[in-house]
Design a protein around this motif. Sequence first.
Motif, PDB file in Angstrom:
ATOM      1  N   HIS A  41      37.258  28.933  36.121  1.00 11.19           N
ATOM      2  CA  HIS A  41      36.328  29.963  35.966  1.00 11.19           C
ATOM      3  C   HIS A  41      36.291  30.592  34.386  1.00 11.19           C
ATOM      4  CE1 HIS A  41      34.440  30.992  39.639  1.00 11.19           C
ATOM      5  NE2 HIS A  41      35.675  31.076  40.084  1.00 11.19           N
ATOM      6  N   ALA A  42      37.113  30.577  33.778  1.00  8.00           N
ATOM      7  CA  ALA A  42      37.838  31.038  32.972  1.00  8.00           C
ATOM      8  C   ALA A  42      37.961  30.334  31.052  1.00  8.00           C
ATOM      9  CB  ALA A  42      39.621  31.580  32.563  1.00  8.00           C
ATOM     10  N   SER A  83      32.230  36.575  21.084  1.00  7.06           N
ATOM     11  CA  SER A  83      32.804  36.319  22.835  1.00  7.06           C
ATOM     12  C   SER A  83      33.506  37.465  23.782  1.00  7.06           C
ATOM     13  CB  SER A  83      33.244  35.254  22.974  1.00  7.06           C
ATOM     14  OG  SER A  83      33.699  34.911  24.228  1.00  7.06           O
ATOM     15  N   PRO A  84      33.019  38.150  24.913  1.00  8.01           N
ATOM     16  CA  PRO A  84      33.645  39.198  25.003  1.00  8.01           C
ATOM     17  C   PRO A  84      35.372  38.011  26.641  1.00  8.01           C
ATOM     18  CG  PRO A  84      31.930  38.438  26.672  1.00  8.01           C
ATOM     19  CD  PRO A  84      31.747  37.533  25.437  1.00  8.01           C
ATOM     20  N   ALA A  85      34.844  36.685  26.039  1.00  6.77           N
ATOM     21  CA  ALA A  85      36.327  36.190  26.819  1.00  6.77           C
ATOM     22  C   ALA A  85      37.498  35.227  26.268  1.00  6.77           C
ATOM     23  CB  ALA A  85      34.935  34.523  27.591  1.00  6.77           C
ATOM     24  N   THR A  86      37.443  35.941  24.935  1.00  4.07           N
ATOM     25  CA  THR A  86      38.388  35.477  23.895  1.00  4.07           C
ATOM     26  C   THR A  86      39.538  35.539  23.972  1.00  4.07           C
ATOM     27  OG1 THR A  86      37.983  37.077  22.422  1.00  4.07           O
ATOM     28  CG2 THR A  86      36.766  34.722  22.095  1.00  4.07           C
ATOM     29  N   LYS A  87      39.614  36.640  24.825  1.00  2.00           N
ATOM     30  CA  LYS A  87      41.164  37.887  25.670  1.00  2.00           C
ATOM     31  C   LYS A  87      41.385  37.601  26.781  1.00  2.00           C
ATOM     32  CE  LYS A  87      41.761  40.940  21.266  1.00  2.00           C
ATOM     33  NZ  LYS A  87      41.816  42.196  21.766  1.00  2.00           N
ATOM     34  N   LEU A  88      40.806  36.595  27.520  1.00  2.00           N
ATOM     35  CA  LEU A  88      41.109  36.152  28.816  1.00  2.00           C
ATOM     36  C   LEU A  88      42.370  35.812  29.124  1.00  2.00           C
ATOM     37  CD1 LEU A  88      37.074  34.631  30.485  1.00  2.00           C
ATOM     38  CD2 LEU A  88      38.476  36.909  30.863  1.00  2.00           C
ATOM     39  N   ARG A  89      43.000  35.706  29.974  1.00  5.24           N
ATOM     40  CA  ARG A  89      44.161  35.771  30.600  1.00  5.24           C
ATOM     41  C   ARG A  89      44.046  33.802  30.240  1.00  5.24           C
ATOM     42  NH1 ARG A  89      47.174  35.673  36.586  1.00  5.24           N
ATOM     43  NH2 ARG A  89      48.656  33.861  35.877  1.00  5.24           N
ATOM     44  N   HIS A  95      36.274  41.199  32.414  1.00  8.35           N
ATOM     45  CA  HIS A  95      37.996  41.399  33.256  1.00  8.35           C
ATOM     46  C   HIS A  95      38.394  41.347  34.454  1.00  8.35           C
ATOM     47  CE1 HIS A  95      42.475  41.825  33.037  1.00  8.35           C
ATOM     48  NE2 HIS A  95      42.236  43.139  33.752  1.00  8.35           N
ATOM     49  N   GLU A  96      37.081  42.545  34.704  1.00  6.65           N
ATOM     50  CA  GLU A  96      37.653  43.309  36.259  1.00  6.65           C
ATOM     51  C   GLU A  96      36.617  42.342  36.991  1.00  6.65           C
ATOM     52  OE1 GLU A  96      34.388  46.795  35.262  1.00  6.65           O
ATOM     53  OE2 GLU A  96      37.057  48.416  34.893  1.00  6.65           O
ATOM     54  N   HIS A  97      35.811  41.342  36.748  1.00  2.00           N
ATOM     55  CA  HIS A  97      35.329  40.575  37.633  1.00  2.00           C
ATOM     56  C   HIS A  97      36.052  39.487  37.774  1.00  2.00           C
ATOM     57  CE1 HIS A  97      32.833  37.207  38.709  1.00  2.00           C
ATOM     58  NE2 HIS A  97      33.149  35.942  37.836  1.00  2.00           N
ATOM     59  N   PHE A  98      37.566  38.655  36.455  1.00  2.03           N
ATOM     60  CA  PHE A  98      38.555  38.098  36.785  1.00  2.03           C
ATOM     61  C   PHE A  98      39.015  38.725  37.499  1.00  2.03           C
ATOM     62  CE2 PHE A  98      35.579  35.314  34.096  1.00  2.03           C
ATOM     63  CZ  PHE A  98      36.647  34.006  34.420  1.00  2.03           C
ATOM     64  N   GLN A  99      39.872  39.699  37.837  1.00  2.00           N
ATOM     65  CA  GLN A  99      40.710  40.667  38.842  1.00  2.00           C
ATOM     66  C   GLN A  99      40.163  40.209  40.219  1.00  2.00           C
ATOM     67  OE1 GLN A  99      40.928  44.719  37.876  1.00  2.00           O
ATOM     68  NE2 GLN A  99      43.196  44.182  36.980  1.00  2.00           N
ATOM     69  N   ILE A 100      39.169  40.246  40.375  1.00  2.00           N
ATOM     70  CA  ILE A 100      38.586  40.250  41.636  1.00  2.00           C
ATOM     71  C   ILE A 100      38.518  39.724  42.025  1.00  2.00           C
ATOM     72  CG2 ILE A 100      35.899  40.621  43.287  1.00  2.00           C
ATOM     73  CD1 ILE A 100      35.090  42.764  40.842  1.00  2.00           C
ATOM     74  N   LEU A 101      37.993  38.035  41.340  1.00  2.00           N
ATOM     75  CA  LEU A 101      38.391  36.687  41.442  1.00  2.00           C
ATOM     76  C   LEU A 101      39.834  36.552  42.110  1.00  2.00           C
ATOM     77  CD1 LEU A 101      36.702  34.975  38.481  1.00  2.00           C
ATOM     78  CD2 LEU A 101      35.769  34.791  40.980  1.00  2.00           C
ATOM     79  N   GLU A 102      40.861  36.784  41.180  1.00  2.00           N
ATOM     80  CA  GLU A 102      42.529  36.701  41.488  1.00  2.00           C
ATOM     81  C   GLU A 102      42.541  36.712  43.091  1.00  2.00           C
ATOM     82  OE1 GLU A 102      45.389  37.220  39.116  1.00  2.00           O
ATOM     83  OE2 GLU A 102      44.109  37.436  37.378  1.00  2.00           O
ATOM     84  N   GLU A 103      41.794  38.668  43.297  1.00  2.00           N
ATOM     85  CA  GLU A 103      42.238  39.322  44.352  1.00  2.00           C
ATOM     86  C   GLU A 103      41.464  38.443  45.543  1.00  2.00           C
ATOM     87  OE1 GLU A 103      40.526  42.902  43.594  1.00  2.00           O
ATOM     88  OE2 GLU A 103      42.375  43.976  42.168  1.00  2.00           O
ATOM     89  N   GLY A 104      40.479  37.610  45.418  1.00  2.00           N
ATOM     90  CA  GLY A 104      40.554  36.409  46.731  1.00  2.00           C
ATOM     91  C   GLY A 104      40.659  35.739  47.085  1.00  2.00           C
ATOM     92  N   GLY A 105      41.894  35.838  46.268  1.00  2.00           N
ATOM     93  CA  GLY A 105      43.343  34.578  46.594  1.00  2.00           C
ATOM     94  C   GLY A 105      42.654  33.029  46.289  1.00  2.00           C
ATOM     95  N   ARG A 106      42.084  33.196  44.905  1.00  2.00           N
ATOM     96  CA  ARG A 106      41.891  31.905  44.557  1.00  2.00           C
ATOM     97  C   ARG A 106      43.231  31.241  43.815  1.00  2.00           C
ATOM     98  NH1 ARG A 106      37.607  34.990  44.576  1.00  2.00           N
ATOM     99  NH2 ARG A 106      35.761  33.942  44.876  1.00  2.00           N
ATOM    100  N   SER A 107      42.721  29.782  43.349  1.00  2.00           N
ATOM    101  CA  SER A 107      44.574  29.715  43.241  1.00  2.00           C
ATOM    102  C   SER A 107      44.606  29.487  41.431  1.00  2.00           C
ATOM    103  CB  SER A 107      44.194  27.963  43.217  1.00  2.00           C
ATOM    104  OG  SER A 107      43.620  27.095  43.049  1.00  2.00           O
TER     105      SER A 107
END
Length: 328
Positions: free
Chosen positions: A78-79, A98-104, A59-71
């Motif tokens: 990515h998800a 899987s740790p990815a089951t609750k990804l947005r 989840h923290e990795h995806f936060q960094i991705l979002e903060e980088g301005g990705r659409s």
Amino acid sequence: MNLSDIMKTYLESLLERNLSPLHMRTVQSRLSQFICPSEEFPTDRRFKPVGQITALELHEHFQILEEGGRSDGTMAGHASTHRAFWAWIAERGLRDNSPATKLRRYSYSPKRRRAAPVASVEAISTCLPGFVAAGGYAGRDVRDALAVSLALDSGCRIGEIRSLRRRDMENALSTGDMSANGRMRYTVVGHGKTGDQVLTFFNESADLYRLWQLTNPHPNAEFVFVSTKNGRLLRRETMGRCFTKVCEYAKVPTIRSHAIRKRNASDLQATFRDPELTRQYLGHTSINTTMKHYNDVDRDRVGEAAAVMASARRGDPLDMLFRPKPRS
């Protein structure tokens, strides 16, 4: 089994399914951003056991991705990659879940985003000389300023700018011509998601390109935008960070090449009121795409009118337009 080894095994399994080379590179790039250390993602997980990765860490990795301005579309990709990767690991009993089951859940559907604010575009346009000087004319800064300058001049997508080849830029500089307003004009062809696209650029970008060739440790590389470390074509995410660095220097919120593209198109439409000219500038096949997604002129007019009305209702003496006239 550590993450680096399991990623290699996973990519080999995809190769056996005869997936396209582009799909393979995309999956590898997305997983590498989580696993391998880089400037944007400094955490090194290459030798971390697969069972120790947590949902919070992902989840923290995806936060960094979002903060980088990705659409949202990029985030959805990515998800999807991570869900498939971690499900594959769980299916083989390498971890319990899987740790990815609750990804947005992100949407692939395109969203109509606003054009970059005029003030922000003006700020980054005027700051480029100071940006490269502040870093002592370091090659990396010159390269990043060149990417932003080409986006400002041409309104092209970042992929089209990234694809530029050195020999084509050299040819463009030798065949420039004078525009009607006295500025030297150069054209070069880049390749993007819709095929070849002509990029038009001017003196400032030409000067930055020449300076980049002087400061580039790999001046004979095939592509214009290459890593200063190894001379290889820059990764897409690195191209995006060019805009982040320049915007930070200009002290404006980060804007991307696509927002600049929309600002250029909207300004063209506001100035010339010629949808066909705007369509050709953007390289669209359909004028409907141009007017629906790249024309913020009418939206800006509505916003200004609403602001005038709001001010008048709250007693601003300068805004009389919407004040009701007294009855006789």
